[in-house]
Each structure stands twice: as C-alpha cells, then as structure tokens.
Design an enzyme around this catalytic site. Structure first.
Site, PDB file in Angstrom:
ATOM      1  N   ASP A   1      34.651  23.781  37.699  1.00  0.00           N
ATOM      2  CA  ASP A   1      34.024  24.891  36.785  1.00  0.00           C
ATOM      3  C   ASP A   1      32.786  23.894  36.041  1.00  0.00           C
ATOM      4  OD1 ASP A   1      36.026  25.867  36.982  1.00  0.00           O
ATOM      5  OD2 ASP A   1      37.257  26.552  35.232  1.00  0.00           O
ATOM      6  N   VAL A   2      32.954  22.551  35.533  1.00  0.00           N
ATOM      7  CA  VAL A   2      31.741  22.112  35.309  1.00  0.00           C
ATOM      8  C   VAL A   2      30.367  22.081  36.034  1.00  0.00           C
ATOM      9  CG1 VAL A   2      30.773  19.633  34.616  1.00  0.00           C
ATOM     10  CG2 VAL A   2      32.631  20.631  33.394  1.00  0.00           C
ATOM     11  N   VAL A   3      30.810  21.910  37.646  1.00  0.00           N
ATOM     12  CA  VAL A   3      29.985  21.946  38.318  1.00  0.00           C
ATOM     13  C   VAL A   3      29.667  23.249  38.514  1.00  0.00           C
ATOM     14  CG1 VAL A   3      29.530  22.362  41.056  1.00  0.00           C
ATOM     15  CG2 VAL A   3      30.800  20.055  39.574  1.00  0.00           C
ATOM     16  N   THR A   4      30.116  24.324  38.892  1.00  0.00           N
ATOM     17  CA  THR A   4      29.857  25.629  38.996  1.00  0.00           C
ATOM     18  C   THR A   4      28.822  26.472  37.754  1.00  0.00           C
ATOM     19  OG1 THR A   4      32.086  26.225  39.752  1.00  0.00           O
ATOM     20  CG2 THR A   4      30.807  28.101  39.331  1.00  0.00           C
TER      21      THR A   4
ATOM     22  N   ASP B   1      32.093  22.960  44.193  1.00  0.00           N
ATOM     23  CA  ASP B   1      32.883  23.398  43.279  1.00  0.00           C
ATOM     24  C   ASP B   1      33.909  24.278  44.059  1.00  0.00           C
ATOM     25  OD1 ASP B   1      31.740  25.995  44.566  1.00  0.00           O
ATOM     26  OD2 ASP B   1      31.524  26.454  42.496  1.00  0.00           O
ATOM     27  N   GLY B   2      34.105  24.636  44.728  1.00  0.00           N
ATOM     28  CA  GLY B   2      35.136  25.031  45.567  1.00  0.00           C
ATOM     29  C   GLY B   2      36.243  24.315  46.212  1.00  0.00           C
TER      30      GLY B   2
ATOM     31  N   SER C   1      41.940  28.330  41.770  1.00  0.00           N
ATOM     32  CA  SER C   1      42.617  29.040  41.110  1.00  0.00           C
ATOM     33  C   SER C   1      41.801  30.837  41.117  1.00  0.00           C
ATOM     34  CB  SER C   1      43.048  28.487  39.759  1.00  0.00           C
ATOM     35  OG  SER C   1      41.339  29.121  39.266  1.00  0.00           O
TER      36      SER C   1
ATOM     37  N   ASP D   1      33.224  31.554  39.742  1.00  0.00           N
ATOM     38  CA  ASP D   1      32.396  31.110  40.978  1.00  0.00           C
ATOM     39  C   ASP D   1      31.244  32.612  41.348  1.00  0.00           C
ATOM     40  OD1 ASP D   1      31.185  30.961  43.643  1.00  0.00           O
ATOM     41  OD2 ASP D   1      31.807  29.549  43.367  1.00  0.00           O
TER      42      ASP D   1
ATOM     43  N   ASP E   1      27.370  33.614  40.585  1.00  0.00           N
ATOM     44  CA  ASP E   1      26.869  33.547  41.540  1.00  0.00           C
ATOM     45  C   ASP E   1      25.470  34.260  41.552  1.00  0.00           C
ATOM     46  OD1 ASP E   1      28.142  31.703  43.437  1.00  0.00           O
ATOM     47  OD2 ASP E   1      29.624  33.201  44.576  1.00  0.00           O
TER      48      ASP E   1
END
Ligand SMILES: CCCCCCCC/C=C\CCCCCCCC(=O)OC[C@H](COP(=O)(O)O[C@@H]1[C@H](O)[C@H](OP(=O)(O)O)[C@@H](O)[C@H](O)[C@H]1O)OC(=O)CCCCCCC/C=C\CCCCCCCC
Ligand SMILES: Nc1ccn([C@@H]2O[C@H](COP(=O)(O)O)[C@@H](O)[C@H]2O)c(=O)n1
Ligand SMILES: [Mg+2]
Ligand SMILES: [Mg+2]
Length: 217
Positions: A28-31, A68-69, A79, A86, A90
C-alpha cells in the site's frame, strides 16, 4: 498489447520487490508513494516544458505500479482493498500525466487544438478503464483491446521523451494516436460486454452477468 510482458516485468522487478519487502515496506505504501510521485512529476514538469526530465521521473514512479502487486502476491497479502487502492490510484496518475501534457500544449505551445487532443486522450483512456470496471461490477468479463493502460502510458511517455529531446511533431503524433486507439478500445470493450449481455445466458442468470443491474458504481 504490452500486458503479455507482465511476466517478464515480474522477472526484472522481482529483486526490487523483495528488497522493499525485506525493508518492511508494504504494498500500500508503494501504491500511494508511486501515485504521488507520478502526480507531482507530471504536474510540475510537463506544464513547465521539462518533458524528458518529467518522463524520467514519471517512469520511475509508474513502474512502482508493477511492483506493488508483485509485493502483495509475494507476501500473500493481495486483497480486494489492495486491488481497489491500486486501480483507483491509477486513474489519478493517468489524469495527472495527460493533464500535464494538456497544460504543456495550452501554456507552452499556445495550442488549443493539441490541448483538446490531449483532453480526448484523457477522456477516452479513463472511459476505457471505467467500461472495464463497470462491466466487471455487473459480472461480465471485460479487458484488453488495442490500447490498455500500459500501452497508453508507453505511447505518451515515449512521445514526450522524444519531444523533450527536440524531435518535432512526435508528441502531437503520440497524442493523436492515443485519442484514436483509446476510442477504438472503448468500442472494443463495449462490444465484448454487449455480446455477453445479449448472448444466450445474458441478463436472465441471477448469479452471472446482469446480476448487479441497477447498482450504480
Ligand atoms: C537512457 C535512459 C533512457 C530512458 C528513456 C525513458 C523513456 C521512457 C518511456 C517510456 C517508459 C514507460 C514505461 C511505463 C510502463 C508502464 C507500464 C505500467 O505501468 O503498467 C501498469 C500495469 C499495471 O496494471 P494494473 O493491473 O495495476 O492496472 C490496471 C489497469 O490500469 C487497467 O487499465 P485499463 O487497461 O482498463 O485502462 C484498469 O482497468 C485496472 O483497474 C487497473 O488495475 O502493468 C501492466 O500492465 C503489466 C505489463 C507492463 C509491461 C510494461 C512493458 C514496458 C515496455 C517498455 C518500457 C520501455 C522501457 C523503459 C525503461 C525506462 C527505465 C527508466
Ligand atoms: N497495494 C496493493 C496493490 C496491489 N495489490 C494486488 O495486486 C493486484 C495488482 O497487481 P499489479 O501488478 O497490477 O500492480 C491487485 O489486483 C491486488 O490484488 C494489493 O493487494 N495491494
Ligand atoms: Mg499496481
Ligand atoms: Mg495499477
């Protein structure tokens, strides 16, 4: 078209994903950080006319959308919340990239025509994604087409990078190509859904396509 390189991108980006996991970074942090980087890079650089510099920044952060994925799948934490975060992020990133190019045409090139073409690329691109999201919410299968998101991003970023290096008319050509291919993709996806909706199982199946009719998304 580029979706077929997803497995290859996982091979290349796997070490980066594992490094981030080892250092306690969550998907989530990367997203969120990736989206923030794309938005800031695009909206600061493109309207200023810093095209190739903006592309390098945006590319680094846009690649985090593949990481992230991969992190979520590697750690077994993929999840519905992650998928939602995500996909909705986008849309914001895409709006910033195309919005930044639109502002470049409007303010740096003084060209309402090409600003309008960039707007068309933005609208058809977001429409493409919405058609898929709405179709899937109704139980239909929908995706692919001539210009999915990775294709659109590569076209706009390569166009902007080359324009930033001084190649004439390449960004205009990229934006025209995007507007047309994204519009075609919308119709390809609508046709996919129409075939399923009007097919033998169509709207009668209460558990399949049509089950969620009437639920606004
Ligand atoms: C000497 C240095 C030279 C540097 C030159 C720099 C030039 C840079 C120019 C271009 C580089 C662009 C690379 C960008 C690649 C972007 C790919 C990407 O982000 O794909 C994201 C996508 C993730 O998909 P999601 O499942 O998260 O997203 C879904 C998608 O948004 C759906 O959209 P829709 O299609 O419906 O509109 C939504 O519906 C859905 O909701 C949403 O979840 O990942 C993929 O698709 C995986 C495949 C990606 C394959 C990428 C191949 C890249 C090919 C060429 C790159 C060129 C090399 C550049 C290297 C630069 C290194 C700094
Ligand atoms: N913060 C996140 C981001 C993604 N996911 C999961 O990964 C899928 C998307 O993968 P990409 O390679 O396209 O990024 C998404 O559908 C989620 O299942 C996640 O769990 N958390
Ligand atoms: Mg992602
Ligand atoms: Mg994504």
């Amino acid at each position: 078209m580029l979706e077929r390189f997803r497995a290859l991108s996982h091979l290349v980006l796997g070490p980066v994903a594992r490094w981030l996991i080892r250092h306690g970074v969550s998907p989530d942090v990367v997203t969120v950080a990736g989206t923030a980087g794309v938005v800031l890079g695009a909206l600061i650089c493109f309207p200023q006319g810093w095209l190739w510099q903006g592309v390098l920044i945006v590319t680094v952060f846009v690649v985090s959308d593949m990481i992230d994925g991969l992190m979520a799948k590697t750690t077994g934490t993929a999840s519905p919340w992650g998928a939602f975060l995500d996909s909705t992020s986008d849309r914001l990133g895409d709006a910033a990239v195309f919005g930044g190019i639109l502002l470049f045409f409007a303010y740096r090139q003084d060209s309402t025509l090409w600003a309008a073409v960039a707007l068309a690329g933005l609208v058809f691109g977001q429409w493409t994604s919405y058609v898929k999201a709405r179709a899937e919410s109704l139980g239909f299968t929908c995706g692919g087409g001539l210009a999915a998101r990775a294709d659109r991003l590569v076209i706009v970023l390569v166009g902007a990078f080359l324009a930033g290096l001084g190649v004439p008319y390449v960004l205009e050509a990229a934006m025209a190509l995007l507007a047309v291919t994204s519009m075609i993709t919308v119709f390809q996806r609508i046709e996919q859904v129409r075939r399923q909706a009007k097919g033998p199982r169509g709207a009668q199946d209460s558990h399949g396509p049509g089950a969620a009719h009437g639920q606004p998304v």
